[in-house]
Each structure stands twice: as C-alpha cells, then as structure tokens.
Design an enzyme around this catalytic site. Structure first.
Site, PDB file in Angstrom:
ATOM      1  N   GLY A 298       0.830  -1.207   0.000  1.00 57.20           N
ATOM      2  CA  GLY A 298       0.000   0.000   0.000  1.00 57.20           C
ATOM      3  C   GLY A 298       0.860   1.252   0.000  1.00 57.20           C
ATOM      4  O   GLY A 298       1.919   1.316  -0.628  1.00 57.20           O
ATOM      5  N   SER A 299       0.445   2.243   0.766  1.00 53.16           N
ATOM      6  CA  SER A 299       1.058   3.573   0.678  1.00 53.16           C
ATOM      7  C   SER A 299       2.493   3.635   1.171  1.00 53.16           C
ATOM      8  O   SER A 299       3.202   4.593   0.857  1.00 53.16           O
ATOM      9  CB  SER A 299       0.204   4.586   1.448  1.00 53.16           C
ATOM     10  OG  SER A 299      -1.056   4.731   0.819  1.00 53.16           O
ATOM     11  N   THR A 300       2.962   2.661   1.959  1.00 51.18           N
ATOM     12  CA  THR A 300       4.379   2.697   2.348  1.00 51.18           C
ATOM     13  C   THR A 300       5.274   2.588   1.119  1.00 51.18           C
ATOM     14  O   THR A 300       6.405   3.086   1.122  1.00 51.18           O
ATOM     15  CB  THR A 300       4.719   1.555   3.328  1.00 51.18           C
ATOM     16  OG1 THR A 300       4.333   0.302   2.750  1.00 51.18           O
ATOM     17  CG2 THR A 300       3.995   1.741   4.658  1.00 51.18           C
TER      18      THR A 300
END
Length: 680
Positions: A298-300
């Site tokens: 995801g956003s990491t």
C-alpha cells in the site's frame, strides 16, 4: 591245499590293495575339497567373511556433538544444549513384550492405547536395539530405571533448550531429536552449530561381552552471536502482542533494524510458539511472517515512487499536482482509482501527496516516472529477491516483469498494489533512505565463535539506491507524515524526537477479490530522523477495529516500541533537549560510565563449552557473577578492585588444580584489549 605263491593265495593282497587305493583316493579327494574350500574362503570370500567377523566382534556407536550456543549481541544465552536421558531397549533380551510395554507406559505416564500397542510391537521384534522414548524428563528417566527391566536402559543425548521460551522463537527456529536444526537460524547455520559427531568402537568376545573400547571424541559446534538484543526483542514482542490483542487482529510483525549496519535488533511475530515444545504448535504459528508472508504494502511503497521521481528529476519537489475530483479513471481498469474515505484533496504539493497519502497524486507521479524507470527503482530497493541469507524460507516477493506492465499496472505499483513484499524487504528499503541512500543487506548473525576465536560478520552494502540529497529530501517529506497536522501518522509522534515514516493500508486479496473488511495496516519509519538509531516496521494483519488504517493501528505500536528502544539505547531528544548537568568528581577518578550502552564487542565466554575440570572464562562478569560461577565448580575466589573482571589467574581453559583458587582483578571500565584477548 594250494601251494604258497599260487594266484589264489595272493587274492587277499589284491583286494587289500584295491581297497587301500579307494581309501587313498577318497582321502585325496577330501583333502583337495578341503583345500579348495580353504582357497575359496581365504581368497574369494575373504573380504565378506572379514566384514562379518568385524560386525560380530566390533560395534560402532556415534557420539553426538554438542551444538554451539546461540547468544544475543550482549552475550546472553538464547539457545543452549544439555544432556537428556533417552530410554532404549534390546528387544532380543526382553521376555514378555506386552507386559514390558505396559510397565514402561505406566512409568512414562503419558501413553495412550495407540502408544502402548506400538511400543509392544517394537519390543516384540527380534532386533538388537530400539528407542523406547527419546529425551525424556528426569522424573520419567528415574521411574523407568526403578522398574529394573531386563533389556531396558538409558543413554545420554544432547537436547536443545531455549531458556526464554517464546522469545525470538521464529528467528531462532528449533531442533529435532536428531540434533539437527529444523527452522530459523538453527537450520540456516546447522552445519556450523551442529559440530562433528565422534565415534565409539567397542570390541566384544564370543558372548558379546565388551573387552575394549576406543573413542574419537566429538567436536563441539560453533557458537553464534546474533545481532538481536534480548531486551529489545522482549519490547517488540510485548508491544506487538498488545497491539494485536487491542485491535483484535489475526497477527502481526515488528522489526527493529540498525539502518547503518543492517543488523536486526529485534524480529517479532504474532502468533508465536515455544520452540522447546514445537510439536505442539501448527505451521501457522511457527511461520516467520517477517520473511515468509507476502503482502501488498500500500502507501508505504509510495516512498519508492517518490524516490524515483526525485532522483530522476522528473517531478520537482515544488510541483503542484491536481488530484481533483478525487477519482481517476484509467483505461483497461474496471474500477477507478480513489482516495481513502473518498476524499478530494484537490491540488496538492509533491510533499503533501506523500504526507496525506494521496493515491491519485502517487499515480500521477508514477505516470511521469514511467514503467522503465519505476521498475528499475523497484529492483534497486531490493524487491523481487531474498533480502538476506540468514533467513531460510524467505520469500523473494512478487514483482511483475516490466514488459508486462500495463498503464493500470503502473498505476497500481505506484501506490503499492500489484506487488508482493515482505516486512523485512520493506524496512530494508526504508533503511536505505535513513542511512543516506545505501541498501545494506539485513543480517541476524553478528559473529561466529570457533576455536576460541571471534569472527565478526561485516556489514554488506548491496548497492546505492538514491543519492544522499534525494534521501535527505525524502526524509524531510516523511517527517511531515508524522509531524504535519495533515499527516497520516500523528499517533507515532514522540515529544522531543523527529520521526520520518510512512503509513500503509492495503486491502487483502480474498478469493481473488480485494476484501472490504480485511486489511494489512502498516507503518515504517526511523528515529531520530536526521541521525537515525533505528528503523522500525509494524505490520498488523486484519485488524477488527475501525479505522483499520496504518496510522490508527500500527503507528501507536511503532511509538511504544520506539520510545522504549531510544530510552534503552540512550538516545537523547534532539528537539528542545534538556540541558546537560555536569557534576565534578572529588575522588579524582574518570567520569566514564561503568558500562557502555552498546559495546562493540560483547563479553562472551569462549571456554564455556570446554571440557569439565577447566577454569571458565570470567572476563566481563561482575564480581558476584564470577564468584557464583566459581562456587558451582567448587573453587574459591580472591578479588581485587571493583567493577568487572578484566583478568584472571589461572586463565580460562586451564585445568583446576590444588585448592581451586582463582585470583580476579576488577575494574570499572574494562578496556577493549582486556575483553578482546584471544579474538582476531
């Protein structure tokens, strides 16, 4: 009457001569037969008969080697071996196998009907040796011995013990009854730890009674010093468990890593298991999620997208990106790209795209970077291949061939989907930002002790991921994720310490579809951001609280782990720090601390596994610890100075002689020379 000399008178001589000829012929044939048989046996059957004789007269037994200890970075024992009793049988000497099995089961105390039948069948076979039960408890061994059964005895075998039970269980692994590593470090370094077995040769007479014995002693295995710290491992496991319980999650992972050396200071997984009784746990509990579980980050993963954009100078940091109206339709994609909670962030700066974790902003940055460049940075940051040789069974992750990336795939990868990573890969990638742009191979082994010498494992720089300027710029942006009022990780804030990090919330694939209830919530960051001591990642699997986001679920766990870690490592605040107070000493002694928070070389006894009757290595121990160790050996101590043992007489490994007196010299600050004697 026939006259002498006539033919009739000589008939008996002819008969006797004929008979003698027959007898001689038979004897000659018998001798020839015997000689032929002897030639056959001595020449053609010599090797076979010699082997059969040796098997009847000689018995060879393996003498198992003692496995080397596994220590943490400060020399504290994480895994050790000790002798345990194994019950054996000589079935040919047992009369009444069923009765013997019943009595043995009664003494062991934990047999069911199936075990009882199997044991009776084993004892009823005409064999010279059989195991009844291996590595039993002392009480069970005593009860079996009290039975005084013919054909039943016991032998000593080496058994692995993990004194801290569940602590670092997935990292350490476990050992089977045959003294072979079956998981974790125990498996990865089994050839070094296991040592070399010895041999016992026993000569027996015609009645199978031993009359001589020759022994080649086994060689003990090497001792491993790990990079993990027992206390930090405890902290990581404690806080991860609390977070999983609080959020009613299916499991989780936490890793503490030194971003400058790649050393794993702690690796925690939930659920966990006790390696002392590994058979009582299933594969799911024994699985090392930190290196075996794949998840879409995801956003990491937007850290990689942003790094590529800054390094390649395709998107300046001051660029404004229009994310309106909060929905982005892409050709060939069944569903449009949307923001979390259907936000419409409108126009955002490059930094705010990361700070607010805008999916549409990350996709537009990814489009400018392009497939070729982004795929190159995915490989640069180590995704798609195992991160370290120290972790058996580590997954390489899933990275699509760039030639197969469509526009939709590029959009997905830009925001951390359509790519599978492990928590270890993710924290390693972010550590390269923390240390200024170098990808350093993560490792769990700090040194190997062999032949009374310490062989340190050196850090390995795999490659440069980005320039130091790019890493610094990205660090500033990631600081905003935690410190900015609009950041997604405000719950990770620690007063006095700047933190750089990134949250991630990714829906899980369930039956080929993205779930609307199961998520992987994660947070990865480093502290202090401008001179990081540690990088930490926390991944929580399927939290059942709301919101199930990385900022709400994993960031608080990161905060608690980070607070305890920097306090333990003695890292002071860098934002508005409290002024230091200096007090002059009046005794004229150095103001140096008694012990450093993290000395370069731990104090490890190199003679701990030496033969009995020798003096142990006491250097680095306190007076109380040293005296306690000597008393256990029946020795006495004469102590001078105060602090910790820096020298001893007799030296470590010397035989205990005379009155068993050991002279110890103590000092408040052991020098590296004193503690490192005997090391390369």
């Amino acid at each position: 009457m026939t006259a002498p000399g006539t033919p009739a008178f000589d008939d008996w001589r002819v008969t006797l001569k004929a008979r003698l000829l027959v007898v001689v012929s038979v004897l000659a044939l018998w001798v020839v037969g015997i000689e032929t048989k002897l030639v056959y046996l001595q020449i053609f059957q010599h090797a076979d008969l010699l082997g059969r004789a040796e098997r009847q007269q000689e018995r060879t037994q393996a003498s198992p080697a003692k496995r080397g200890d596994i220590l943490d970075r400060r020399g504290r024992v994480l895994a050790a071996s000790a002798d345990a009793d194994s019950i054996i049988a000589v079935p040919t000497a047992i009369v009444g196998a069923t009765e013997a099995a019943n009595r043995l089961c009664g003494a062991l105390g934990d047999c069911d009907d199936k075990d009882r039948r199997a044991l009776a069948e084993k004892l009823g076979q005409r064999r010279a040796f059989a195991y009844v039960r291996r590595q039993v408890t002392p009480d069970q061994a005593r009860r079996v011995a009290d039975l005084h059964l013919d054909g039943i005895g016991s032998i000593k075998e080496s058994k692995r013990f993990y004194p801290n039970k569940e602590l670092a269980a997935h990292l350490l692994g476990w050992v089977g009854v045959d003294n072979r590593g079956l998981g974790g470090i125990e498996y990865a370094y089994d050839p070094q730890i296991r040592g070399k077995a010895g041999t016992i040769l026993i000569h027996t007479d015609a009645r199978h009674q031993a009359f001589s014995r020759f022994e080649r002693p086994p060689t003990s295995g090497s001792t491993l010093e790990l990079t993990i710290d027992e206390y930090l491992q405890h902290i990581a496991e404690r806080e991860l468990h609390a977070g999983v319980v609080q959020n009613r999650a299916a499991g989780g992972t936490a890793i503490i890593m030194n971003p400058h050396t790649g050393e794993i200071l702690a690796m925690a997984n939930e659920p966990t298991f006790n390696p002392n009784a590994y058979r009582e746990f299933d594969d799911d509990e024994r699985r090392n999620r930190a290196v075996q579980d794949l998840y879409e980050p995801g956003s990491t993963f937007k850290v990689v997208t942003a790094s590529a954009a800054i390094e390649e100078k395709v998107v300046p940091i001051d660029t404004m990106i229009d994310t309106s109206p909060g929905v982005l339709h892409i050709a060939g994609r069944s569903k449009p790209v949307t923001e979390a909670s259907h936000h419409n962030y409108q126009v955002l700066s490059f930094s705010d795209v990361i700070i607010r974790s805008s999916n549409i902003g990350a996709v537009k940055i990814g489009f400018r970077v392009g497939t070729e460049r982004l795929s190159r940075y995915v490989a640069r940051f180590g995704f798609g291949r195992p991160a370290s040789p120290d972790f058996p069974g580590e997954s390489p992750g899933i990275v699509w061939d760039a030639a197969k990336w469509t526009e939709s795939a590029l959009a997905s990868v830009s925001m951390g989907y359509q790519i599978g990573v492990t928590p270890l890969q993710m924290v390693t990638a972010v550590s390269s930002v923390a240390n200024g742009g170098e990808l350093i191979e993560p490792r769990a082994v700090r040194a190997v002790y062999r032949d009374n010498r310490r062989y340190a494992v050196q850090p390995k720089v795999v490659r440069r991921t980005v320039s130091a300027d790019t890493a610094a710029a990205l660090t500033g942006i990631m600081e905003g994720v935690v410190a900015n009022p609009h950041g997604t990780a405000k719950k990770a804030q620690i007063p006095g310490y700047p933190i750089a990090g990134k949250t991630g919330t990714a829906a899980k694939l369930v039956n080929g579809r993205y779930s609307t209830s199961d998520y992987n919530a994660s947070f990865v960051g480093f502290i202090p951001s401008r001179n990081p001591a540690v990088a930490i990642i926390v991944v929580t699997d399927s939290p059942r609280t709301w919101p199930a986001t990385g900022g709400a679920v994993s960031a608080p766990v990161f905060k608690r782990i980070a607070e305890a870690t920097i306090r333990y490592l003695g890292v002071g605040p860098t934002i508005n720090p409290t002024p230091a107070v200096f007090v002059a000493r009046r005794d004229g002694r150095s103001g140096a601390p008694t012990r450093r928070a993290d000395s370069d070389d731990p104090v490890v006894s190199l003679a701990a596994d030496g033969p009995s009757g020798t003096v142990p290595d006491l250097r680095g121990l306190s007076a109380r610890e040293a005296v306690r160790k000597l008393v256990k050996l029946g020795m006495s101590a004469r102590v001078s100075g105060d602090g910790f043992v820096v020298s001893q007489e007799p030296v470590a490994g010397a035989p205990i002689e005379g009155e068993g007196l050991c002279r110890l010299v103590l000092d408040r600050w052991p020098s590296r020379h004193d503690l490192g004697a005997g090391r390369p």
